[in-house]
Design a protein around this motif. Structure first.
Motif, mmCIF file in Angstrom:
data_model
loop_
_atom_site.group_PDB
_atom_site.id
_atom_site.type_symbol
_atom_site.label_atom_id
_atom_site.label_comp_id
_atom_site.label_asym_id
_atom_site.label_seq_id
_atom_site.Cartn_x
_atom_site.Cartn_y
_atom_site.Cartn_z
ATOM 1 N N ARG A 98 0.835 -1.206 0.000
ATOM 2 C CA ARG A 98 0.000 0.000 0.000
ATOM 3 C C ARG A 98 0.864 1.249 0.000
ATOM 4 N N SER A 99 0.276 2.343 -0.475
ATOM 5 C CA SER A 99 0.963 3.635 -0.497
ATOM 6 C C SER A 99 0.450 4.506 0.630
ATOM 7 N N ILE A 100 1.371 5.189 1.267
ATOM 8 C CA ILE A 100 1.038 6.093 2.360
ATOM 9 C C ILE A 100 1.652 7.446 2.025
ATOM 10 N N GLN A 101 0.830 8.497 2.128
ATOM 11 C CA GLN A 101 1.342 9.846 1.912
ATOM 12 C C GLN A 101 1.149 10.633 3.199
ATOM 13 N N ALA A 102 2.204 11.317 3.617
ATOM 14 C CA ALA A 102 2.146 12.100 4.856
ATOM 15 C C ALA A 102 2.843 13.434 4.632
ATOM 16 N N GLU A 103 2.381 14.432 5.377
ATOM 17 C CA GLU A 103 2.994 15.749 5.317
ATOM 18 C C GLU A 103 3.409 16.145 6.722
ATOM 19 N N SER A 104 4.626 16.678 6.839
ATOM 20 C CA SER A 104 5.166 17.062 8.138
ATOM 21 C C SER A 104 5.819 18.426 8.061
ATOM 22 N N MET A 105 5.850 19.102 9.199
ATOM 23 C CA MET A 105 6.717 20.264 9.394
ATOM 24 C C MET A 105 7.978 19.700 10.016
ATOM 25 N N ALA A 106 9.120 20.180 9.571
ATOM 26 C CA ALA A 106 10.370 19.639 10.110
ATOM 27 C C ALA A 106 11.351 20.758 10.418
ATOM 28 N N THR A 107 12.166 20.497 11.419
ATOM 29 C CA THR A 107 13.297 21.347 11.756
ATOM 30 C C THR A 107 14.539 20.474 11.704
ATOM 31 N N ASN A 108 15.513 20.904 10.923
ATOM 32 C CA ASN A 108 16.809 20.233 10.853
ATOM 33 C C ASN A 108 17.857 21.211 11.352
ATOM 34 N N ILE A 109 18.597 20.799 12.382
ATOM 35 C CA ILE A 109 19.653 21.644 12.935
ATOM 36 C C ILE A 109 20.997 21.020 12.587
#
Length: 129
Positions: A98-109
């Protein structure tokens, strides 16, 4: 400072390419190996140190047939040897038929050590629509 910005963006891009390619070796060259390094996957607890972080990525890679990540950078800030990138992630994963699509806010330090930028903190939070 502009050169530092482009180097940080290149390190950020390398992180997401390693993610898409499910390449743990590339991931290990991007992440700081320090014990204070943190990773918080969306909806998960904080992982501390490269060993815990590496194990989590290996599990994600093992359990996912295909990954595609689209990013939209909102902000890049540099402060001498620290930099952070705020962005949205659109992740498409194929797993278990199955396919899963997700959206996130991310912080990379990122931290500059020995003239290279290393990821010391990644935090993704799911976006609810």
């Amino acid at each position: 400072m502009n050169n530092g910005r482009s180097e940080v963006l290149a390190a950020n891009e390398a992180f997401y390419r390693a993610f898409e390619k499910k390449d743990i070796e590339a991931m290990s060259t991007i992440w700081s190996q320090g014990t204070g390094t943190l990773c918080i996957h969306p909806g998960r607890r904080a992982l501390r140190g490269w060993k815990e972080i590496e194990s989590s990525w290996m599990q994600i890679f093992r359990n996912t047939k295909y990954i595609e990540v689209e990013t939209d950078i909102i902000s890049v800030e540099l402060r001498e040897t620290l930099a952070y990138v705020i962005l949205t992630e659109k992740v498409l994963q194929a797993s278990g038929g199955r396919s899963i699509q997700a959206e996130s806010m991310a912080t990379n330090i990122f931290e500059c050590m020995a003239s290279s930028w290393y990821l010391v903190h990644h935090h993704g939070s799911p976006l609810m629509r």
